[in-house]
Every structure is written in structure tokens, then in C-alpha cells.
Design a protein around this motif. Structure first.
Motif, short mmCIF file in Angstrom:
data_model
loop_
_atom_site.label_atom_id
_atom_site.label_comp_id
_atom_site.label_asym_id
_atom_site.label_seq_id
_atom_site.Cartn_x
_atom_site.Cartn_y
_atom_site.Cartn_z
N GLU A 101 1.71 -11.14 -6.73
CA GLU A 101 1.63 -9.99 -7.30
C GLU A 101 0.97 -8.93 -6.48
OE1 GLU A 101 1.83 -13.29 -10.08
OE2 GLU A 101 0.70 -12.94 -8.57
N LEU A 102 0.10 -9.28 -5.64
CA LEU A 102 -0.78 -8.14 -4.91
C LEU A 102 0.27 -7.86 -3.66
CD1 LEU A 102 -4.41 -9.55 -5.01
CD2 LEU A 102 -3.49 -7.63 -6.22
N ILE A 103 0.87 -8.94 -3.23
CA ILE A 103 1.69 -8.62 -1.93
C ILE A 103 2.83 -7.58 -2.65
CG2 ILE A 103 3.57 -9.63 -0.57
CD1 ILE A 103 1.32 -11.95 -0.40
N GLN A 104 3.46 -7.82 -3.78
CA GLN A 104 4.36 -6.97 -4.20
C GLN A 104 3.90 -5.58 -4.62
OE1 GLN A 104 6.31 -8.69 -7.57
NE2 GLN A 104 7.78 -6.99 -7.69
N ALA A 105 2.56 -5.62 -5.04
CA ALA A 105 2.17 -4.24 -5.57
C ALA A 105 1.68 -3.40 -4.34
CB ALA A 105 0.84 -4.47 -6.27
N TYR A 106 1.24 -4.07 -3.39
CA TYR A 106 0.71 -3.29 -2.12
C TYR A 106 1.43 -3.85 -0.88
CZ TYR A 106 -3.12 -2.66 -5.26
OH TYR A 106 -3.89 -2.26 -6.53
N PRO A 107 2.79 -3.19 -0.83
CA PRO A 107 3.77 -3.85 0.15
C PRO A 107 3.43 -3.43 1.72
CG PRO A 107 4.77 -1.62 -1.08
CD PRO A 107 3.65 -1.99 -1.63
N ARG A 108 2.34 -2.38 1.79
CA ARG A 108 2.10 -2.05 3.18
C ARG A 108 0.77 -2.67 3.61
NH1 ARG A 108 2.55 4.30 3.93
NH2 ARG A 108 1.80 4.44 1.87
N GLU A 185 2.73 -22.84 -0.03
CA GLU A 185 3.14 -21.72 -1.09
C GLU A 185 2.93 -20.42 -0.29
OE1 GLU A 185 1.17 -22.25 -4.75
OE2 GLU A 185 2.26 -24.14 -5.00
N ILE A 186 1.86 -20.05 0.38
CA ILE A 186 1.67 -18.39 0.89
C ILE A 186 2.39 -18.54 2.10
CG2 ILE A 186 -0.09 -17.21 2.11
CD1 ILE A 186 -0.56 -17.61 -0.85
N ARG A 187 2.72 -19.43 3.13
CA ARG A 187 3.62 -19.41 3.93
C ARG A 187 4.97 -19.21 3.66
NH1 ARG A 187 0.17 -23.98 6.19
NH2 ARG A 187 -1.55 -23.00 7.40
N ALA A 188 5.37 -19.78 2.70
CA ALA A 188 6.71 -19.65 2.37
C ALA A 188 7.32 -18.30 1.73
CB ALA A 188 6.94 -20.66 1.06
N PHE A 189 6.26 -17.32 1.19
CA PHE A 189 6.73 -16.18 0.49
C PHE A 189 6.05 -15.19 1.16
CE2 PHE A 189 2.96 -14.82 -1.61
CZ PHE A 189 2.39 -15.92 -2.11
N VAL A 190 5.26 -15.27 2.14
CA VAL A 190 4.89 -14.00 3.02
C VAL A 190 5.92 -13.80 4.66
CG1 VAL A 190 2.92 -12.94 4.02
CG2 VAL A 190 2.46 -14.11 2.20
N PRO A 191 6.26 -12.94 4.50
CA PRO A 191 7.05 -12.75 5.95
C PRO A 191 6.09 -12.78 6.97
CG PRO A 191 7.70 -10.92 4.50
CD PRO A 191 6.43 -11.63 3.91
N LYS A 192 6.59 -13.65 8.06
CA LYS A 192 5.72 -13.82 9.26
C LYS A 192 4.94 -12.78 9.96
CE LYS A 192 7.61 -18.67 10.17
NZ LYS A 192 8.46 -19.40 11.47
N GLU A 193 6.17 -11.78 9.83
CA GLU A 193 5.51 -10.50 10.74
C GLU A 193 4.43 -9.80 9.97
OE1 GLU A 193 9.24 -9.31 8.25
OE2 GLU A 193 8.51 -11.13 9.63
N ARG A 194 4.23 -9.94 8.76
CA ARG A 194 3.14 -9.29 8.14
C ARG A 194 1.84 -10.11 7.74
NH1 ARG A 194 4.18 -7.42 1.58
NH2 ARG A 194 2.22 -6.45 1.35
N MET A 195 1.98 -11.43 8.37
CA MET A 195 0.72 -12.29 8.27
C MET A 195 0.26 -12.60 9.42
SD MET A 195 0.56 -15.40 5.93
CE MET A 195 1.55 -16.86 6.53
N LEU A 196 -1.06 -12.96 9.45
CA LEU A 196 -1.89 -13.60 10.52
C LEU A 196 -2.63 -14.77 9.92
CD1 LEU A 196 -2.94 -13.39 13.43
CD2 LEU A 196 -4.94 -12.29 12.38
#
Length: 267
Positions: A101-108, A185-196
Motif C-alpha cells: 500500500e505504501l509503495i503504491q501510495a508513494y510511487p517516487r 514477497e517484498i522482492r516479488a513486487f518491488v521493481p529491482k531498480e527501485r529497491m536496494l
């Protein structure tokens, strides 16, 4: 202007949401919060904020009920801004219960996934959080402080049990399995370029590159080890006992003084 930019422009937030730290408890989230503060992000919302502001418990419980029990309306951008509008970053529970929900609410907002070896994570979790949130150990303090610790402990247990199951009967094997499931689960739905992914003890380098910040001239913070957590918990409980003792003893002292004064007059 893009749709994402329009949403942020219309927002009533005091500051933009810039970083979501989605690692599980006891994976270096406290050190990461200190690191983000050093990098200019200010205070990060985390479970300690809820502990210091028990009124937040009701709002977070409403969000939990809506998502996990289908009671009420799920939180959207407006509700998250109401809870988190003063923060540029979020870490730890209860925020990680709403990672999607937070990833969707704050896309940047950029995502940092703090990680730790499962065996070391379990040892730390067992020796700190399970001790702090033991219902028998905190029973008297919760009774003496019903609107503070009495409200916080059940809430904190609830946030952990959503992922791990009942804390009173949790086993090492089940805990580590559910811990690893959370990371998958986190790795599955967060785009790799957006996550460290940031492992405990890693330091500044990749973090600063990911966030576009200069490397500070100070060592990477090391906060919230097991001793610090337990000492903090014990100090809080001692303060509750001290306040209760003052409340109980003050009337006794007053009545004793009045009684002695009456007795002295009679003599």
C-alpha cells in the motif's frame, strides 16, 4: 506533469515521502533510521513513534482491521498522509505490514530492504522483542499504565503476529520460515531498480549511491543492539512503577500528616 507528480502536488503532506525501509524488525532498521537522519531525511516513522504516541494505536489498528480482517475501508493516500505526513521515511512495524500500500501510495519513494542472516535474526528477535513483549513479564506495568504500555504491548504483539503467528507458541523453525517468506514477497513486487538490499554491517557506499547522497565523514551508525533494547524497556517499566508509587504514597503521606496534626492538637 505526470500523474505521479500531480498526486504529490495535490498532497497535503508537510514533507514528501522519500524512503520506505521495508526490512523486518531486528535487521538493522534502527541503524538505518540513524543513517537516514545523518543523510538529511530527519526522523523516520517507526514503532517507537507509536509507543511515544499511543493515540496512533487506534489509527493503525483500523488500518490493520481493514486490510487483514475486511473491517472498514482500506487506507489510501489521504489516510497515509494523515498518519505519516510529517515523515520523509518509514521503517519497521507497523509500516511494513502495509508495504504494498505504501509503495503504491508513494510511487517516487525509494525502497530499502534491510537484511540479516536468518539464524542471527532469530537469536536477536528471541532475546529482545519476545522478552519485551512477554505478557507475563509486563502484566503489572501494563495494569499500572493502561493508556500507555497497556495499550502499546498488545498492539506491538499484534503487528508481529500478523507475519509470524502467535508469539507465545512460536518456534524457531516457523519463525525463520515466515521471515524468509516475507522477504520473498517484498522482492516479488518491488521493481529491482527501485529497491536496494542493505545487509547489516555493510556501511555507507551502496546506500549513498542509491539515494544520490554524498558519503558522510562519520562511521555508519550502529544502534539498538540487544542490550540497548532491553535496558530501554527496563527503564520504562521502572518509570511506570515509580510514578505509581508516587500516586499511591502521596495520599498516605498526606493522611498520615493530617492524623499526626490532629493527634498533636489533642495532646
Amino acid at each position: 506533469m505526470s500523474t505521479d507528480e500531480e498526486r504529490e502536488t495535490r498532497s497535503t503532506r508537510a514533507v514528501p515521502m522519500e524512503v520506505l525501509v521495508l526490512g523486518f524488525c531486528r535487521t538493522g532498521t534502527a541503524s538505518m533510521r540513524a543513517a537516514l537522519a545523518e543523510l538529511g531525511y530527519g526522523n523516520t516513522h517507526h514503532i517507537g513513534r507509536v509507543m511515544a504516541n499511543p493515540r496512533e494505536v487506534d489509527a493503525w489498528n483500523a488500518a490493520i482491521d481493514a486490510k487483514f480482517h475486511k473491517k472498514g475501508t482500506p487506507y489510501g493516500r489521504e489516510e497515509w498522509d494523515g498518519l505519516l505526513g510529517d515523515f520523509r521515511a518509514v521503517a519497521d512495524v507497523p509500516g511494513i505490514l502495509f508495504a504494498a500500500e505504501l509503495i503504491q501510495a508513494y510511487p517516487r519513494a525509494k525502497v530499502i530492504l534491510t537484511t540479516r542472516d536468518p539464524d542471527r535474526w532469530w537469536t536477536s528477535f528471541r532475546d529482545t522483542l519476545l522478552v519485551m513483549l512477554d505478557l507475563n513479564q509486563t502484566r503489572l506495568a501494563r495494569w499500572l499504565d493502561p493508556h500507555g504500555l497497556g495499550k502499546f504491548v498488545p498492539f506491538a504483539r499484534r503487528t508481529l503476529e500478523i507475519h509470524l503467528g502467535p508469539l507465545d507458541s512460536i518456534s524457531e523453525g516457523d519463525a525463520k520460515r515466515r521471515y524468509l517468506e516475507y522477504y520473498r514477497e517484498i522482492r516479488a513486487f518491488v521493481p529491482k531498480e527501485r529497491m536496494l538490499e542493505h545487509e547489516m554491517g555493510e556501511g555507507w557506499g551502496r546506500l549513498c549511491a542509491f539515494l544520490g547522497k554524498d558519503v558522510p565523514r562519520v562511521p555508519f551508525p550502529h544502534k539498538n543492539d540487544s542490550t540497548m533494547i532491553l535496558d530501554g524497556s527496563h527503564r520504562q517499566i521502572r518509570r511506570i512503577y515509580k510514578r505509581a508509587a508516587v500516586r499511591i504514597l502521596a495520599p498516605i503521606v498526606l493522611l498520615t500528616a493530617v492524623g499526626l496534626a490532629i493527634y498533636a492538637r489533642g495532646v
